[in-house]
Design a protein around this motif. Structure first.
Motif, PDB file in Angstrom:
ATOM      1  N   LEU A  34       0.823  -1.209   0.000  1.00  0.00           N
ATOM      2  CA  LEU A  34       0.000   0.000   0.000  1.00  0.00           C
ATOM      3  C   LEU A  34       0.861   1.265   0.000  1.00  0.00           C
ATOM      4  CD1 LEU A  34      -2.875   1.107   0.002  1.00  0.00           C
ATOM      5  CD2 LEU A  34      -2.828   1.000   2.499  1.00  0.00           C
ATOM      6  N   ASP A  35       1.994   1.247   0.704  1.00  0.00           N
ATOM      7  CA  ASP A  35       2.864   2.420   0.723  1.00  0.00           C
ATOM      8  C   ASP A  35       3.427   2.710  -0.668  1.00  0.00           C
ATOM      9  OD1 ASP A  35       2.439   2.873   3.445  1.00  0.00           O
ATOM     10  OD2 ASP A  35       4.161   1.642   4.036  1.00  0.00           O
ATOM     11  N   ALA A  36       3.813   1.665  -1.413  1.00  0.00           N
ATOM     12  CA  ALA A  36       4.329   1.854  -2.775  1.00  0.00           C
ATOM     13  C   ALA A  36       3.229   2.385  -3.685  1.00  0.00           C
ATOM     14  CB  ALA A  36       4.893   0.543  -3.317  1.00  0.00           C
ATOM     15  N   SER A  37       2.021   1.874  -3.530  1.00  0.00           N
ATOM     16  CA  SER A  37       0.906   2.360  -4.350  1.00  0.00           C
ATOM     17  C   SER A  37       0.576   3.806  -4.019  1.00  0.00           C
ATOM     18  CB  SER A  37      -0.328   1.471  -4.154  1.00  0.00           C
ATOM     19  OG  SER A  37      -0.082   0.193  -4.699  1.00  0.00           O
ATOM     20  N   ARG A  38       0.577   4.155  -2.739  1.00  0.00           N
ATOM     21  CA  ARG A  38       0.331   5.539  -2.327  1.00  0.00           C
ATOM     22  C   ARG A  38       1.405   6.441  -2.935  1.00  0.00           C
ATOM     23  NH1 ARG A  38       0.671   4.814   2.553  1.00  0.00           N
ATOM     24  NH2 ARG A  38      -1.525   4.666   3.147  1.00  0.00           N
ATOM     25  N   ASP A  89      -7.584   8.088   3.462  1.00  0.00           N
ATOM     26  CA  ASP A  89      -6.288   7.427   3.524  1.00  0.00           C
ATOM     27  C   ASP A  89      -6.135   6.830   4.911  1.00  0.00           C
ATOM     28  OD1 ASP A  89      -3.649   6.588   3.427  1.00  0.00           O
ATOM     29  OD2 ASP A  89      -2.898   8.459   2.560  1.00  0.00           O
ATOM     30  N   VAL A  90      -6.253   5.516   4.996  1.00  0.00           N
ATOM     31  CA  VAL A  90      -6.109   4.801   6.258  1.00  0.00           C
ATOM     32  C   VAL A  90      -4.841   3.967   6.160  1.00  0.00           C
ATOM     33  CG1 VAL A  90      -7.158   3.195   7.887  1.00  0.00           C
ATOM     34  CG2 VAL A  90      -8.623   4.705   6.511  1.00  0.00           C
ATOM     35  N   PRO A  91      -3.730   4.423   6.773  1.00  0.00           N
ATOM     36  CA  PRO A  91      -2.459   3.704   6.667  1.00  0.00           C
ATOM     37  C   PRO A  91      -2.617   2.216   6.993  1.00  0.00           C
ATOM     38  CG  PRO A  91      -2.116   5.805   7.746  1.00  0.00           C
ATOM     39  CD  PRO A  91      -3.617   5.619   7.617  1.00  0.00           C
ATOM     40  N   LEU A 126     -16.904   8.493  -9.214  1.00  0.00           N
ATOM     41  CA  LEU A 126     -16.091   7.288  -9.333  1.00  0.00           C
ATOM     42  C   LEU A 126     -14.870   7.397  -8.435  1.00  0.00           C
ATOM     43  CD1 LEU A 126     -15.538   4.563 -10.722  1.00  0.00           C
ATOM     44  CD2 LEU A 126     -14.348   5.846 -12.522  1.00  0.00           C
ATOM     45  N   VAL A 127     -14.624   6.340  -7.651  1.00  0.00           N
ATOM     46  CA  VAL A 127     -13.495   6.302  -6.721  1.00  0.00           C
ATOM     47  C   VAL A 127     -12.609   5.110  -7.048  1.00  0.00           C
ATOM     48  CG1 VAL A 127     -12.860   5.967  -4.282  1.00  0.00           C
ATOM     49  CG2 VAL A 127     -14.788   7.453  -4.883  1.00  0.00           C
ATOM     50  N   LEU A 128     -11.299   5.358  -7.081  1.00  0.00           N
ATOM     51  CA  LEU A 128     -10.310   4.299  -7.185  1.00  0.00           C
ATOM     52  C   LEU A 128      -9.900   3.952  -5.759  1.00  0.00           C
ATOM     53  CD1 LEU A 128      -8.334   2.489  -8.774  1.00  0.00           C
ATOM     54  CD2 LEU A 128      -6.721   4.417  -8.704  1.00  0.00           C
ATOM     55  N   SER A 129     -10.099   2.692  -5.386  1.00  0.00           N
ATOM     56  CA  SER A 129      -9.775   2.224  -4.047  1.00  0.00           C
ATOM     57  C   SER A 129      -8.566   1.302  -4.124  1.00  0.00           C
ATOM     58  CB  SER A 129     -10.981   1.471  -3.467  1.00  0.00           C
ATOM     59  OG  SER A 129     -10.673   0.944  -2.206  1.00  0.00           O
ATOM     60  N   LEU A 130      -7.496   1.675  -3.450  1.00  0.00           N
ATOM     61  CA  LEU A 130      -6.286   0.858  -3.367  1.00  0.00           C
ATOM     62  C   LEU A 130      -6.315   0.188  -2.000  1.00  0.00           C
ATOM     63  CD1 LEU A 130      -3.907   3.637  -4.705  1.00  0.00           C
ATOM     64  CD2 LEU A 130      -4.933   1.764  -6.030  1.00  0.00           C
ATOM     65  N   TRP A 131      -6.615  -1.085  -1.992  1.00  0.00           N
ATOM     66  CA  TRP A 131      -6.878  -1.810  -0.759  1.00  0.00           C
ATOM     67  C   TRP A 131      -5.750  -2.787  -0.493  1.00  0.00           C
ATOM     68  CZ3 TRP A 131     -12.071  -4.962  -0.231  1.00  0.00           C
ATOM     69  CH2 TRP A 131     -12.305  -5.256   1.104  1.00  0.00           C
ATOM     70  N   ASP A 132      -5.171  -2.724   0.695  1.00  0.00           N
ATOM     71  CA  ASP A 132      -4.145  -3.690   1.068  1.00  0.00           C
ATOM     72  C   ASP A 132      -4.684  -5.094   0.834  1.00  0.00           C
ATOM     73  OD1 ASP A 132      -1.530  -4.278   2.640  1.00  0.00           O
ATOM     74  OD2 ASP A 132      -3.082  -5.496   3.611  1.00  0.00           O
ATOM     75  N   GLU A 133      -3.903  -5.931   0.159  1.00  0.00           N
ATOM     76  CA  GLU A 133      -4.424  -7.231  -0.253  1.00  0.00           C
ATOM     77  C   GLU A 133      -4.850  -8.134   0.901  1.00  0.00           C
ATOM     78  OE1 GLU A 133      -0.349  -9.808  -0.976  1.00  0.00           O
ATOM     79  OE2 GLU A 133      -1.476  -9.136  -2.699  1.00  0.00           O
ATOM     80  N   THR A 134      -4.288  -7.963   2.082  1.00  0.00           N
ATOM     81  CA  THR A 134      -4.696  -8.783   3.222  1.00  0.00           C
ATOM     82  C   THR A 134      -6.156  -8.514   3.576  1.00  0.00           C
ATOM     83  OG1 THR A 134      -2.430  -8.768   4.066  1.00  0.00           O
ATOM     84  CG2 THR A 134      -4.163  -9.403   5.615  1.00  0.00           C
ATOM     85  N   GLY A 135      -6.535  -7.249   3.644  1.00  0.00           N
ATOM     86  CA  GLY A 135      -7.922  -6.890   3.915  1.00  0.00           C
ATOM     87  C   GLY A 135      -8.845  -7.298   2.783  1.00  0.00           C
TER      88      GLY A 135
END
Length: 137
Positions: A15-19, A33-35, A47-56
């Motif tokens: 997620l940090d690399a994507s951010r 932005d929820v670290p 329209l929203v692009l959601s970058l979600w940590d893969e674990t969640g």
């Protein structure tokens, strides 16, 4: 159901690399932005692009299938001119993104691709046809 997409969600490994790529590099502004969890960026009027940590992502949706090759999805960012295609791809290349093209396409457009940190391909396109004009701001 009306034909509309509200969110495009990408499960990301880092997620940090994507951010860093989308927010710091491309200069996009997060709405949320929820670290360690998610970064949500408005990319259209509704329209929203959601970058979600893969674990969640996996905890809620299920296991991610992995394999060789390109992820089986491409997103597109259409621009009004060939020069804008070149400029966006140059910006991505400067950020260290994998870039292919641009090139003239047999259907009359001019496009290239960039890859985000997870390999998701973004087509950067100038499309002179009616459908290409439909999506421009």
């Amino acid at each position: 159901m009306d034909p509309r997409i509200s969110f495009v969600t990408l499960a990301v490994r880092d997620l940090d690399a994507s951010r860093a790529f989308y927010v710091t590099g491309l200069g996009w502004t997060p709405e949320l932005d929820v670290p360690g969890e998610v970064v949500m960026i408005r990319v259209g009027e509704r329209l929203v692009l959601s970058l979600w940590d893969e674990t969640g992502f996996e905890a809620e949706i299920g296991p991610i299938r992995r394999g060789d090759g390109v992820p089986p999805v491409a997103l597109a960012h259409n621009v009004a001119t060939r020069e804008e295609v070149d400029a966006v791809l140059a910006e991505a290349r400067a950020l260290g993104a994998e870039v292919s093209g641009p090139q003239e396409r047999e259907w009359g457009g001019y496009t290239g691709y960039l890859a985000d940190p997870d390999g998701v391909r973004w087509e950067i396109a100038w499309n002179p046809g009616e459908i290409g004009q439909l999506v421009l701001p």
